[in-house]
Every structure is written in structure tokens, then in C-alpha cells.
Design a protein around this motif. Structure first.
Motif: not given
Length: 415
Positions: A142-144, A186-188, A191-193
Motif C-alpha cells: 500500500a505504501e507505494l 517488512d512493508d509488505y 501493511g497487509y496485516a
């Protein structure tokens, strides 16, 4: 294009951009290229090695397949597209950025990838800072959506904010109310969690565990013990290939396959052998959610193009990256990224005439029409952040006969 993302260049990056501009100012190929009639060269940053290497073949195959169809239709602006320039992201920030620098030095006109969201985080400044368009068919973090890329970064894969909604609904619809979330740190994963917990709670479920783990660890006792202690109805595992070891420990700890829900990083027909070479059937019952495409015609064409291809994850989205960039160049009449970048959202707008292939869309543009490219992965409709506003997901499952797809579902950001 109108963009919410504004590029903040350091002095060093600014100097790099000026240097690259000077290198390309003679009208040669690549990021500094200009007029129609020149070659349009694609670069690709994808996992040839590392823990996502199983996603490498569908990435490069889809890109080459798209280019073959573009060339069969006469090339971009009437010039054949040369062989794609490859770089290995390797699951390592430093190596990925070195590969990105090499692609920039080669003055490619666009970069497809990186495949992993974390590798794009490590490379986008190098690529978009050089004013080269970057499009990933598999980035979902999502951060992208909010990176400072000056409008040069796009993706055809949906954000995890949307994937998490589909995961949460699937888990709750299957009767689960007390849920554990285990994610790579990590970011992935984070963010997903976070998005998954929010949606689960919106649906009335209770999240009894939400923990992350070091993906480089050799054992995952801590998170496994947290899960077994709480005895949840179901466990959501947000992982890449290292998740196979987490699955093995969860199963050993008493979690049943039917309780496990996984993300696209584990959408691998060979998952059973990876979890346990001696008991590959141990993954029976596991369900997963992954961005996909309900497009048998594309799958058949891709299989004919590469009969040895076994994994198709994100192949439609990568194909769409290549094609929509080619159409933007046609619309702008230029191979120069700084000139065609503004056309990327325009060639997929709902107001245009729908078309589904490079040749069909290119001919409509030549006739002066606005177009709405309908990707093989579905409708794209880039928003101001370069994200697709709709996506198709597959519900996959490991049954007695192995990996199978249970259903396809379409979802949009407006839901």
C-alpha cells in the motif's frame, strides 16, 4: 499527468539526472531519446535468484510475449522493439539497486518491475529519479501509492488494501470469527496485516494474534507458539517463500490445513513439496488469495509462447504493463518517457473507446480516437497515484488433487 506524488531530489540525485539527460540529449535511444522512429527499449527488473525466483519465469515470459505481439503488429511507432534488457532484483536491496543503475545506464525507455514491493522501494528513486517510467505487474504494498516518484511509477497489480479486503471476506464467509495474523516483518507484511485486521474487525471478527516474524530467521517458534496458545479458528499467513517453513511449524504445532489462509507469495503449485518433501499432501486444505485474471485465452496464448511455463502468477499484469506503456508512446508520438508518461492514464480512461490489443488500440489512436485499453488482467483505469482502480482475484486451494482455483472475484477500490 495530475499526481499527488511530488519528487524530492537530493543534490546527488539531481546531479545524476542532469548527467543522464546530458548523455541522452543527442537523440539516441533510452531515457533521453526523443522523436518517433527510434527503438523503444524495455528493461525488466525481476527475481532471477532469491526467495521469489519462482515468480521470475512468468514475469520475463509475459514481458517477452507482449513484445512479440507488439512487434507482430509493426512495433512501437513503426519500429521493432529490441530484446528486453534484464536485471536481477535477487531479493536483495543492494543488488536490486545495482541492477536498476545498470538499466538506467543502458538508457532504457521503460522499466518493468521490480517484482517484489520491497525491491521497488529500493530502486524506484534510481529509476524514476532518472525520469524513466517504471511499471510493476506485481507490487502490492500500500505504501507505494504515496512514493515521491514525480508521476513516473505505475502498477497494474492491486494494492494490498484491496487484497486484504478479499482475504478478510473469504475468511469470515467461511465461518471464522477468531483469527490469528502472522506476517513477515517488512512493508509488505506489516501493511497487509494492518489492513487485514481493520477489515476483519469491520466484519465483526476478532483478531486474537497479530505478530510479525523476521523472514531471514531459521525458526519461527515465537509466532507459532502465539498462534497455538490462542487456538484461533483460522490463521492468515502473509509471506513469501519462507512461509513454507512457517506452515510446516504451524502444522507440527497442531494447526490444520483447513485453518490456513495464505497470500500470493505462496501461490505455488509446488508448495506441498516445499513444505514437506516427504509429505507434500500436508498442505491439503490451505486456501489463498491472489491478484489474478479470469482470461483463459491469454493463458492459452502464453502457454503456447512458452510451453515450459508452470507458474502464471502476475503474468497478465506484467503483460499489461508492457502494452499500456507501448500505447502511451503511440499516443504521445514519442519514445521519450518525459513525453509519453502523461499519456499512461489517458489510454486507460473509461471515456475512451474500449480496445483489447496493442494493434487494435494503436489503430484507434491513429484514427484520432481516445482509447480505453482493457487489459488481459482486467480493466486498469489508473488513478492519480498510478494504481489500478479495479482488479480480479483468484481464490486458490490445495486439495487432494493439488493446487486448484476455486473462483475468480472482481473488486474495485470504490467498494
Amino acid at each position: 499527468m495530475a499526481s499527488k506524488k511530488v519528487l524530492g531530489l537530493t543534490a546527488a540525485t539531481a546531479a545524476l539526472v542532469l548527467g543522464l539527460t546530458a548523455c541522452g540529449s543527442d537523440g539516441g535511444e533510452g531515457g533521453g531519446g526523443g522523436e518517433g522512429g527510434e527503438e523503444f527499449t524495455y528493461g525488466i527488473l525481476y527475481p532471477q535468484t532469491g526467495n521469489l525466483a519462482f515468480l521470475g519465469p512468468p514475469q520475463i515470459t509475459a514481458a517477452e510475449y507482449a513484445i512479440s505481439e507488439i512487434n507482430a503488429a509493426g512495433g512501437i511507432l513503426g519500429t521493432e522493439v529490441p530484446a528486453i534488457v534484464e536485471g536481477d532484483e535477487a531479493g536483495d536491496n543492494a543488488q536490486a539497486n545495482e541492477a536498476a543503475n545498470n538499466l538506467v545506464s543502458d538508457q532504457v525507455n521503460a522499466v518493468i518491475g521490480a517484482a517484489a514491493s520491497g525491491m521497488t522501494q529500493a530502486t524506484y528513486d534510481t529509476i524514476t529519479g532518472a525520469e524513466i517510467v517504471q511499471c510493476s505487474g506485481s507490487n502490492t504494498a500500500a505504501e507505494l501509492s504515496e512514493i515521491e516518484d514525480n508521476g513516473y511509477y505505475f502498477r497494474t497489480a492491486p494494492s494490498d488494501l484491496l487484497s486484504a479486503v478479499v482475504m478478510a471476506r473469504t475468511m469470515v464467509e467461511n465461518g471464522n470469527q477468531n483469527i490469528a495474523i502472522v506476517a513477515r516483518a517488512d512493508d509488505y507484511g506489516g501493511g497487509y496485516a494492518g489492513a487485514l485486521q481493520t477489515e476483519l474487525e469491520n466484519l465483526g471478527a476478532q483478531v486474537v494474534v497479530n505478530e510479525t516474524y523476521d523472514p531471514l530467521a531459521t525458526t519461527f517458534d515465537s509466532v507459532v507458539n502465539s498462534v497455538t496458545t490462542e487456538e484461533p479458528d483460522a490463521v492468515a499467513l502473509i509471506a513469501f517463500e519462507e512461509g513454507a517453513q512457517v506452515i510446516a511449524q504451524l502444522l507440527e504445532g497442531g494447526t490444520e490445513g483447513e485453518q490456513l489462509y495464505v497470500t500470493d507469495g505462496l501461490n505455488d503449485p509446488n508448495l506441498g513439496e516445499t513444505v514437506s518433501a516427504d509429505s507434500p499432501e500436508s498442505v491439503t486444505g490451505i486456501t489463498g488469495i491472489a491478484p489474478s485474471a479470469d482470461n483463459p485465452e491469454f493463458t492459452e496464448g502464453l502457454t503456447s509462447f512458452n510451453e515450459e511455463l508452470e507458474v502464471f502468477q502476475f503474468a497478465p499484469q506484467v503483460y499489461d504493463c508492457v502494452t499500456v506503456i507501448a500505447l502511451a508512446a503511440e499516443a504521445a508520438g514519442s519514445v521519450n518517457p518525459s513525453e509519453y508518461v502523461a499519456e499512461l492514464p489517458n489510454v486507460s480512461r473509461p471515456e475512451g473507446t474500449e480496445c483489447g490489443t496493442f494493434e487494435e488500440c494503436r489503430d484507434l489512436l491513429a484514427d484520432g480516437e481516445e482509447i480505453n485499453y482493457q487489459g488481459v488482467s482486467g480493466n486498469i483505469d489508473f488513478n492519480d497515484n498510478g494504481d489500478p482502480t479495479a482488479a480480479t482475484f483468484e481464490i486458490f486451494h490445495y486439495g487432494e488433487d493439488g493446487h486448484e482455483i476455486l473462483a475468480y472475484e472482481e473488486h474495485s477500490l470504490e467498494e
